[in-house]
Motif scaffolding. Structure first.
Motif, mmCIF file in Angstrom:
data_model
loop_
_atom_site.group_PDB
_atom_site.id
_atom_site.type_symbol
_atom_site.label_atom_id
_atom_site.label_comp_id
_atom_site.label_asym_id
_atom_site.label_seq_id
_atom_site.Cartn_x
_atom_site.Cartn_y
_atom_site.Cartn_z
ATOM 1 N N UNK A 1 0.831 -1.205 0.000
ATOM 2 C CA UNK A 1 0.000 0.000 0.000
ATOM 3 C C UNK A 1 0.869 1.260 0.000
ATOM 4 N N UNK A 2 0.569 2.174 -0.913
ATOM 5 C CA UNK A 2 1.340 3.404 -0.995
ATOM 6 C C UNK A 2 1.108 4.265 0.242
ATOM 7 N N UNK B 1 2.573 9.161 -2.339
ATOM 8 C CA UNK B 1 1.572 9.465 -3.356
ATOM 9 C C UNK B 1 1.592 10.944 -3.717
ATOM 10 N N UNK B 2 1.682 11.815 -2.714
ATOM 11 C CA UNK B 2 1.728 13.252 -2.993
ATOM 12 C C UNK B 2 2.974 13.629 -3.785
ATOM 13 N N UNK B 3 4.081 12.972 -3.505
ATOM 14 C CA UNK B 3 5.306 13.243 -4.255
ATOM 15 C C UNK B 3 5.129 12.862 -5.724
ATOM 16 N N UNK B 4 4.520 11.706 -5.968
ATOM 17 C CA UNK B 4 4.290 11.266 -7.345
ATOM 18 C C UNK B 4 3.348 12.218 -8.068
ATOM 19 N N UNK C 1 -5.035 6.751 3.715
ATOM 20 C CA UNK C 1 -4.908 8.168 3.401
ATOM 21 C C UNK C 1 -6.031 8.965 4.069
ATOM 22 N N UNK C 2 -7.245 8.395 4.081
ATOM 23 C CA UNK C 2 -8.377 9.104 4.688
ATOM 24 C C UNK C 2 -8.133 9.358 6.170
#
Length: 239
Positions: free
Chosen positions: A86-87, A92-95, A172-173
């Motif tokens: 799981x990311x 994820x924000x960096x990508x 993430x949530x």
């Protein structure tokens, strides 16, 4: 052919270290872990990496983060484990920062009045949704898809939507629930407005920088805000 397994993500490695530290100290369910600051020092990890690990463990039911009190071990019996691959939210924000900045740069050369009208309508919707985080999140995702649609490339629109959908995972949530609110949505709206203005000016460099700044600031809001530290300090002073 022999294939090596994927390396464990950093937050997962840190989460394992936290549980090993708790076991070494003989801590059981309901007992309090060291503070966020102390854990980061003990494990020699950054606060953002530690924060991701703690929230991953909370989603799994391994720890409980109590605002105004601290971080406590839990049984983990009521919840399942996250996917091993799981990311993490920060990864994820960096990508997104890398990919969407490049998209915005290209879109600036293809802006149409219709695209700007869609963006302006989206900004009005977000302005009205500041106090409704679930709605604001959906409108936020639509903004990024609208920008990507400016190239007429459905692969890029789909990729943008796919990356944003990962924001809705339990990990993430839960991560974002600690740090998002009307004040952060106000910041995001202002940043969206700067992206819109750069696109309207047909300035590729400015559009790229505005998108990069927006997603970098999103990451900063998650990593620099206080999780439980201030409350822990207040609690200790009252002892």
């Amino acid at each position: 052919m022999f294939t090596e397994g994927r390396p464990r993500r950093q937050y997962r490695q840190v989460a394992d270290q936290i549980l090993l530290l708790a076991a070494a100290r003989g801590l059981g369910s309901g007992q309090r872990l060291p503070s966020e600051r102390d854990l980061a020092e003990m494990l020699s990890v950054s606060r953002p990496s530690l924060r991701e690990a703690l929230i991953a463990l909370e989603v799994e039911g391994q720890v409980e983060i109590r605002m105004g009190s601290g971080i406590y071990l839990a049984s983990g019996a009521e919840r399942g484990m996250l996917r091993a691959d799981a990311e993490g939210p920060l990864e994820l924000l960096e990508a997104r920062c890398i990919i969407e900045s490049a998209i915005a740069e290209e879109v600036a050369s293809h802006v149409t009045p219709a695209l700007l009208a869609r963006i302006d309508d989206n900004l009005r919707q977000m302005r009205a949704a500041m106090d409704d985080t679930p709605l604001a999140i959906r409108i936020d995702g639509t903004f990024h898809e609208i920008v990507a649609s400016g190239l007429g490339n459905q692969v890029l629109v789909g990729l943008t939507a796919q990356m944003f959908q990962k924001r809705l995972t339990p990990f993430f949530a839960r991560f974002s629930s600690y740090f998002e609110g009307p004040h952060t949505w106000g910041d995001a709206l202002a940043e969206h407005g700067r992206i819109r203005d750069a696109l309207a000016a047909r300035d590729p460099a400015a559009a790229r920088e505005a998108m990069r700044h927006h997603l970098t600031q999103s990451q900063r809001r998650f990593t620099e805000s206080v999780l439980v530290e201030r409350a822990e300090g207040a609690a200790l002073q009252g002892i």
